[in-house]
Design a protein around this motif. Structure first.
Motif, PDB file in Angstrom:
ATOM      1  N   ASP A   1       0.824  -1.210   0.000  1.00  0.00           N
ATOM      2  CA  ASP A   1       0.000   0.000   0.000  1.00  0.00           C
ATOM      3  C   ASP A   1       0.857   1.258   0.000  1.00  0.00           C
ATOM      4  O   ASP A   1       0.490   2.275  -0.587  1.00  0.00           O
ATOM      5  N   ASN A   2       2.013   1.185   0.656  1.00  0.00           N
ATOM      6  CA  ASN A   2       2.879   2.359   0.782  1.00  0.00           C
ATOM      7  C   ASN A   2       3.824   2.536  -0.398  1.00  0.00           C
ATOM      8  O   ASN A   2       4.168   3.662  -0.760  1.00  0.00           O
ATOM      9  N   ALA A   3       4.252   1.422  -1.003  1.00  0.00           N
ATOM     10  CA  ALA A   3       5.223   1.498  -2.101  1.00  0.00           C
ATOM     11  C   ALA A   3       4.530   1.766  -3.429  1.00  0.00           C
ATOM     12  O   ALA A   3       3.414   1.295  -3.655  1.00  0.00           O
ATOM     13  N   PRO A   4       5.176   2.531  -4.311  1.00  0.00           N
ATOM     14  CA  PRO A   4       4.589   2.763  -5.639  1.00  0.00           C
ATOM     15  C   PRO A   4       4.595   1.482  -6.458  1.00  0.00           C
ATOM     16  O   PRO A   4       5.564   0.720  -6.429  1.00  0.00           O
ATOM     17  N   LYS A   5       3.510   1.241  -7.182  1.00  0.00           N
ATOM     18  CA  LYS A   5       3.415   0.035  -7.996  1.00  0.00           C
ATOM     19  C   LYS A   5       4.055   0.280  -9.350  1.00  0.00           C
ATOM     20  O   LYS A   5       3.712   1.218 -10.065  1.00  0.00           O
ATOM     21  N   ALA A   6       4.995  -0.593  -9.703  1.00  0.00           N
ATOM     22  CA  ALA A   6       5.692  -0.450 -10.976  1.00  0.00           C
ATOM     23  C   ALA A   6       4.774  -0.850 -12.126  1.00  0.00           C
ATOM     24  O   ALA A   6       4.023  -1.817 -12.008  1.00  0.00           O
ATOM     25  N   PRO A   7       4.837  -0.128 -13.244  1.00  0.00           N
ATOM     26  CA  PRO A   7       4.019  -0.489 -14.415  1.00  0.00           C
ATOM     27  C   PRO A   7       4.628  -1.639 -15.222  1.00  0.00           C
ATOM     28  O   PRO A   7       4.206  -1.889 -16.345  1.00  0.00           O
ATOM     29  N   PHE A   8       5.597  -2.314 -14.665  1.00  0.00           N
ATOM     30  CA  PHE A   8       6.250  -3.446 -15.318  1.00  0.00           C
ATOM     31  C   PHE A   8       6.784  -4.372 -14.236  1.00  0.00           C
ATOM     32  O   PHE A   8       6.854  -4.015 -13.053  1.00  0.00           O
ATOM     33  N   GLN A   9       7.176  -5.593 -14.636  1.00  0.00           N
ATOM     34  CA  GLN A   9       7.738  -6.566 -13.690  1.00  0.00           C
ATOM     35  C   GLN A   9       9.190  -6.896 -13.981  1.00  0.00           C
ATOM     36  O   GLN A   9       9.898  -7.382 -13.102  1.00  0.00           O
ATOM     37  N   GLU A  10       9.650  -6.650 -15.198  1.00  0.00           N
ATOM     38  CA  GLU A  10      11.017  -7.000 -15.572  1.00  0.00           C
ATOM     39  C   GLU A  10      11.690  -5.869 -16.335  1.00  0.00           C
ATOM     40  O   GLU A  10      11.041  -5.142 -17.103  1.00  0.00           O
ATOM     41  N   VAL A  11      12.997  -5.764 -16.118  1.00  0.00           N
ATOM     42  CA  VAL A  11      13.828  -4.803 -16.846  1.00  0.00           C
ATOM     43  C   VAL A  11      14.921  -5.598 -17.563  1.00  0.00           C
ATOM     44  O   VAL A  11      15.580  -6.448 -16.955  1.00  0.00           O
TER      45      VAL A  11
ATOM     46  N   ASP B   1       5.781  -5.547 -19.090  1.00  0.00           N
ATOM     47  CA  ASP B   1       4.607  -5.678 -18.233  1.00  0.00           C
ATOM     48  C   ASP B   1       3.911  -6.981 -18.608  1.00  0.00           C
ATOM     49  O   ASP B   1       3.233  -7.068 -19.627  1.00  0.00           O
ATOM     50  N   LYS B   2       4.078  -8.000 -17.778  1.00  0.00           N
ATOM     51  CA  LYS B   2       3.541  -9.311 -18.094  1.00  0.00           C
ATOM     52  C   LYS B   2       2.018  -9.362 -18.064  1.00  0.00           C
ATOM     53  O   LYS B   2       1.412 -10.267 -18.641  1.00  0.00           O
ATOM     54  N   GLU B   3       1.402  -8.422 -17.369  1.00  0.00           N
ATOM     55  CA  GLU B   3      -0.058  -8.427 -17.286  1.00  0.00           C
ATOM     56  C   GLU B   3      -0.705  -7.953 -18.586  1.00  0.00           C
ATOM     57  O   GLU B   3      -1.884  -8.198 -18.833  1.00  0.00           O
ATOM     58  N   GLU B   4       0.043  -7.277 -19.413  1.00  0.00           N
ATOM     59  CA  GLU B   4      -0.482  -6.733 -20.666  1.00  0.00           C
ATOM     60  C   GLU B   4      -0.758  -7.848 -21.667  1.00  0.00           C
ATOM     61  O   GLU B   4       0.002  -8.816 -21.764  1.00  0.00           O
ATOM     62  N   TRP B   5      -1.876  -7.702 -22.403  1.00  0.00           N
ATOM     63  CA  TRP B   5      -2.175  -8.648 -23.470  1.00  0.00           C
ATOM     64  C   TRP B   5      -1.367  -8.238 -24.700  1.00  0.00           C
ATOM     65  O   TRP B   5      -1.743  -7.363 -25.456  1.00  0.00           O
ATOM     66  N   ALA B   6      -0.213  -8.887 -24.858  1.00  0.00           N
ATOM     67  CA  ALA B   6       0.687  -8.573 -25.961  1.00  0.00           C
ATOM     68  C   ALA B   6       1.358  -9.857 -26.432  1.00  0.00           C
ATOM     69  O   ALA B   6       1.451 -10.844 -25.699  1.00  0.00           O
ATOM     70  N   TRP B   7       1.850  -9.810 -27.668  1.00  0.00           N
ATOM     71  CA  TRP B   7       2.482 -10.979 -28.274  1.00  0.00           C
ATOM     72  C   TRP B   7       3.656 -11.480 -27.436  1.00  0.00           C
ATOM     73  O   TRP B   7       3.846 -12.680 -27.271  1.00  0.00           O
ATOM     74  N   ARG B   8       4.435 -10.555 -26.887  1.00  0.00           N
ATOM     75  CA  ARG B   8       5.617 -10.953 -26.117  1.00  0.00           C
ATOM     76  C   ARG B   8       5.262 -11.656 -24.810  1.00  0.00           C
ATOM     77  O   ARG B   8       6.114 -12.299 -24.196  1.00  0.00           O
ATOM     78  N   ASN B   9       4.001 -11.526 -24.384  1.00  0.00           N
ATOM     79  CA  ASN B   9       3.562 -12.151 -23.131  1.00  0.00           C
ATOM     80  C   ASN B   9       2.775 -13.446 -23.366  1.00  0.00           C
ATOM     81  O   ASN B   9       2.084 -13.915 -22.469  1.00  0.00           O
ATOM     82  N   THR B  10       2.885 -13.994 -24.562  1.00  0.00           N
ATOM     83  CA  THR B  10       2.099 -15.181 -24.904  1.00  0.00           C
ATOM     84  C   THR B  10       2.307 -16.317 -23.908  1.00  0.00           C
ATOM     85  O   THR B  10       1.342 -16.905 -23.399  1.00  0.00           O
TER      86      THR B  10
END
Length: 476
Positions: A123-133, A147-156
């Motif tokens: 709740d206190n920490a900012p949520k990143a718009p991605f999971q991996e760099v 961002d693995k939550e995104e519906w994209a080809w790279r996240n198949t």
């Protein structure tokens, strides 16, 4: 009894609901197997096909995510992981990246994952718009984020994983698949029993008379069971599906049971854990760790392995500060020393992690006696200020129950061996996934054909009854 006779009985069998009661054990098992199999078919086909893909998860993920994952190999050594980590935290200082890879493949980018936060910290920490760099290991350049939550080809493959894991429905999907897995586990034993040849008819005098007239003794159990293991080549579609359903179920029975029961462990722990505790002595995460536990569990990736605590009197390298730059080299050396003392060797370094709340560095590694690279792996923890080894967890020293649990999960996920051995197991696991889909598909086909046959029989009986009624009416 040969397969020809068995096929005729399967096609001509009257619906069990129409038979006289009480039902025999075989009839009851057949009814349960038939209709629970139909209820599970769609789920198992999905699980089987997605499981086949997940057997090669990393390889396929690199294909779908090639723009971020793959780079051009260069004829020079990559930069140290500490330097790459510095580049990541400089680019994204608002997020935490406590883990580092211990090595990078020549043609792959280095991947750093954002720390997952839970509870009040989330709740206190900012949520990143991605999971991996993703970082170029030769130039320190940030290639991009994912961002693995995104519906994209790279996240198949990520979506394939969660379709396999919970049908993309979250906790409800996990519960559904947990119940399906439990029924599937029970069905493994029912299906195995149904492949046995039928018992001798109750009319023993008639059977003995037939044997005397033919002059041949009754074949042994195993000789009569052998046809169930075979697939006939020159046959019709129904017989082929019948053979595939029986033979695949027998050939892969043990592996199918492992996958079914481990799936219960992943999705329905309230059933799995008590059963495993009763059968093999599975320990909970907190068992055997003592009552005093002020600090969070150090090895969050592993189960409750027995820990080898290094006594304060034997601490070495006191005063050697361990920082990010020398953490990998120092921990890997300490892991080598610890494993040599225990008569094992380090096969693979899996990753290093900074535990900020304890001011400690932790490295996970796999020894030649460990089970897989996840829950069954080993770990070593050192104090950052002094370099003292605080704890060594050897995965292979866990209890029998925990090792049984680790084997179940490892066989299911394919974290077996390395090199050619790993590739061969990946192929086997992928084929097993296809076999699950084939077993479900052939089961549905056999039910449809059997139902059509039973409906035709009913129609014939109805026509016959109507003819008899009309005949009686005309006589009167």
């Amino acid at each position: 009894m040969n397969k020809e006779t068995m096929n005729k009985e399967t096609m001509n069998k009257k619906p069990i609901l129409m038979t006289s009661f009480p039902l025999t054990l075989r009839q009851s098992c057949l009814w349960i197997h038939r209709y629970t199999g139909l209820a599970m078919a769609a789920f198992l086909i999905i699980a089987g096909i997605t499981g086949t893909l997940l057997a090669f998860h990393d390889e396929l993920d690199d294909v779908f995510n090639h723009k971020l994952a793959n780079i051009e190999a260069q004829h020079k050594p990559p930069l140290p992981s500490a330097s790459l980590h510095d580049a990541v935290i400089s680019a994204y200082p608002q997020y935490k990246f406590s883990s580092m890879p211990t090595s990078v493949e020549p043609n792959k980018s280095a991947v750093f994952s954002v720390d997952r936060t839970r509870g009040q910290a989330a709740d206190n920490a900012p949520k990143a718009p991605f999971q991996e760099v993703y970082v170029d290991p030769y130039t320190n350049e940030i290639i991009g984020t994912r961002d693995k939550e995104e519906w994209a080809w790279r996240n198949t493959m990520y979506k394939v994983f969660w379709l396999h894991r919970d049908l993309l429905l979250g906790d409800i999907g996990k519960l559904i698949l947990g119940i399906v897995s439990l029924i599937w586990t029970i069905n493994c034993f029912i299906g195995f029993y149904l492949t046995f040849p039928r018992a001798v008819s109750a009319n023993k005098s008639q059977q003995s008379a037939l044997r005397k007239s033919s002059g041949k003794p009754r074949a042994s159990f195993f000789k009569r069971w052998l046809p169930a293991w075979k697939i006939r080549r020159k046959t019709n579609t129904f017989k082929l599906n019948y053979d595939l359903h029986h033979a695949f179920g027998l050939w892969l029975w043990l592996m199918l049971f492992v996958i079914a029961w481990s799936s219960v462990g992943f999705n329905l722990k309230s059933v799995y854990q008590p059963v495993m505790q009763a059968l093999v002595g599975l320990e909970g995460r907190d068992e055997g760790k003592g009552k005093k536990q002020n600090k969070p569990a150090i090895n969050t990736e592993s189960s409750s392995d027995e820990a080898t605590i290094i006594n304060n009197s034997t601490k070495t390298n006191s005063g050697n500060r361990v920082d990010k730059a020398n953490s990998i080299a120092y921990l890997s050396r300490q892991a080598e020393i610890a494993t040599q003392k225990n008569g094992v060797s380090v096969q693979q370094l899996l990753g290093v992690r900074w535990v900020e709340e304890d001011n400690q560095w932790q490295m996970r590694f796999k020894t030649n006696k460990d089970i897989g690279k996840k829950g069954g792996a080993s770990s070593i923890t050192v104090d950052a200020a002094t370099g003292n080894v605080e704890r060594v967890n050897f995965g292979y020293q866990s209890s029998f129950g925990n090792q049984a649990d680790q084997w179940m999960a490892t066989l299911h996920m394919g974290h077996i061996s390395h090199g050619v051995g790993h590739l061969l197991y990946q192929i086997f696991l992928a084929l097993t996934g296809l076999a699950v889909a084939v077993l479900s598909g052939t089961g549905v086909y056999l039910w449809v054909k059997g139902r059509q046959s039973r409906l035709k029989q009913r129609q014939k009986l109805t026509v016959k009854d109507n003819s008899l009624k009309r005949l009686r009416e005309t006589r009167h």
